[in-house]
Design a protein around this motif. Structure first.
Motif, mmCIF file in Angstrom:
data_model
loop_
_atom_site.group_PDB
_atom_site.id
_atom_site.type_symbol
_atom_site.label_atom_id
_atom_site.label_comp_id
_atom_site.label_asym_id
_atom_site.label_seq_id
_atom_site.Cartn_x
_atom_site.Cartn_y
_atom_site.Cartn_z
ATOM 1 N N VAL A 94 0.730 -1.174 0.100
ATOM 2 C CA VAL A 94 0.067 -0.091 0.093
ATOM 3 C C VAL A 94 0.730 1.183 -0.058
ATOM 4 O O VAL A 94 1.749 1.305 1.001
ATOM 5 N N GLN A 95 0.756 1.978 -0.925
ATOM 6 C CA GLN A 95 1.605 3.322 -1.061
ATOM 7 C C GLN A 95 0.862 4.352 -0.339
ATOM 8 O O GLN A 95 -0.405 4.714 -0.842
ATOM 9 N N LEU A 96 1.420 4.932 0.560
ATOM 10 C CA LEU A 96 0.844 5.893 1.457
ATOM 11 C C LEU A 96 1.386 7.297 0.937
ATOM 12 O O LEU A 96 0.871 8.160 1.207
ATOM 13 N N THR A 97 2.583 7.313 0.639
ATOM 14 C CA THR A 97 3.530 8.457 0.385
ATOM 15 C C THR A 97 3.019 9.168 -0.978
ATOM 16 O O THR A 97 2.658 8.330 -1.776
ATOM 17 N N GLY A 98 2.874 10.407 -0.908
ATOM 18 C CA GLY A 98 2.091 11.032 -2.335
ATOM 19 C C GLY A 98 0.852 11.020 -2.332
ATOM 20 O O GLY A 98 0.057 11.629 -3.199
ATOM 21 N N ALA A 108 -8.046 8.439 5.391
ATOM 22 C CA ALA A 108 -7.783 8.156 4.169
ATOM 23 C C ALA A 108 -6.919 7.059 3.866
ATOM 24 O O ALA A 108 -6.995 6.048 3.099
ATOM 25 N N ILE A 109 -5.963 7.014 4.874
ATOM 26 C CA ILE A 109 -4.926 5.920 5.059
ATOM 27 C C ILE A 109 -5.656 4.762 5.544
ATOM 28 O O ILE A 109 -5.404 3.853 4.961
ATOM 29 N N MET A 110 -6.658 4.712 6.447
ATOM 30 C CA MET A 110 -7.705 3.581 6.786
ATOM 31 C C MET A 110 -8.268 3.176 5.779
ATOM 32 O O MET A 110 -8.266 2.074 5.745
ATOM 33 N N ARG A 133 1.929 3.078 12.474
ATOM 34 C CA ARG A 133 2.513 1.802 12.944
ATOM 35 C C ARG A 133 1.645 0.605 12.748
ATOM 36 O O ARG A 133 2.156 -0.448 12.196
ATOM 37 N N VAL A 134 0.348 0.631 12.856
ATOM 38 C CA VAL A 134 -0.346 -0.475 12.871
ATOM 39 C C VAL A 134 -0.683 -0.728 11.281
ATOM 40 O O VAL A 134 -0.671 -1.870 11.044
ATOM 41 N N ALA A 135 -0.723 0.166 10.482
ATOM 42 C CA ALA A 135 -0.770 -0.016 9.011
ATOM 43 C C ALA A 135 0.620 -0.851 8.704
ATOM 44 O O ALA A 135 0.239 -1.768 7.722
ATOM 45 N N GLY A 136 1.529 -0.634 9.221
ATOM 46 C CA GLY A 136 2.835 -1.376 8.642
ATOM 47 C C GLY A 136 2.621 -2.734 9.252
ATOM 48 O O GLY A 136 3.590 -3.810 8.842
ATOM 49 N N TRP A 169 -0.035 -4.530 9.461
ATOM 50 C CA TRP A 169 -0.861 -5.105 8.717
ATOM 51 C C TRP A 169 -0.644 -5.342 7.178
ATOM 52 O O TRP A 169 -0.810 -6.468 6.482
ATOM 53 N N VAL A 170 -0.020 -4.388 6.375
ATOM 54 C CA VAL A 170 0.378 -4.394 5.043
ATOM 55 C C VAL A 170 1.796 -3.836 5.027
ATOM 56 O O VAL A 170 2.391 -3.217 5.984
ATOM 57 N N ASN A 171 2.315 -4.043 3.868
ATOM 58 C CA ASN A 171 3.520 -3.367 3.558
ATOM 59 C C ASN A 171 3.337 -1.867 2.999
ATOM 60 O O ASN A 171 2.698 -1.881 1.977
ATOM 61 N N VAL A 172 3.823 -1.086 3.818
ATOM 62 C CA VAL A 172 3.715 0.305 3.356
ATOM 63 C C VAL A 172 4.832 0.940 2.591
ATOM 64 O O VAL A 172 5.804 0.581 2.899
ATOM 65 N N SER A 173 4.466 1.825 1.724
ATOM 66 C CA SER A 173 5.634 2.729 1.059
ATOM 67 C C SER A 173 5.416 4.109 0.998
ATOM 68 O O SER A 173 4.239 4.705 1.251
#
Length: 64
Positions: A8-12, A19-21, A55-58, A60-64
């Motif tokens: 999941v790309q969070l940057t940009g 929105a992140i959730m 932290r929780v997002a990370g 559960w999924v791979n964040v970038s």
């Protein structure tokens, strides 16, 4: 290591907590997460501040 091997790309993107959730929840649904897992993710995400959310997002999924 994340519970789901989903990227999941969070940057940009919109840094708004909701929105992140939504992005992470959508990725989890697409990966086959159960309703219980989605509920657990949301509960953990909302149990603290913005840094906790990331932290929780990370967890559960791979964040970038």
């Amino acid at each position: 290591m994340a519970k789901y091997d989903v990227d999941v790309q969070l940057t940009g993107n919109d840094g708004n907590a909701f929105a992140i959730m939504a992005s992470v929840s959508s990725a989890l649904r697409d990966a086959g997460a159960t309703k219980e897992e989605l509920s657990q993710y949301r509960q953990e995400s909302m149990s603290g501040d913005y840094n906790n959310l990331l932290r929780v997002a990370g967890d559960w999924v791979n964040v970038s």
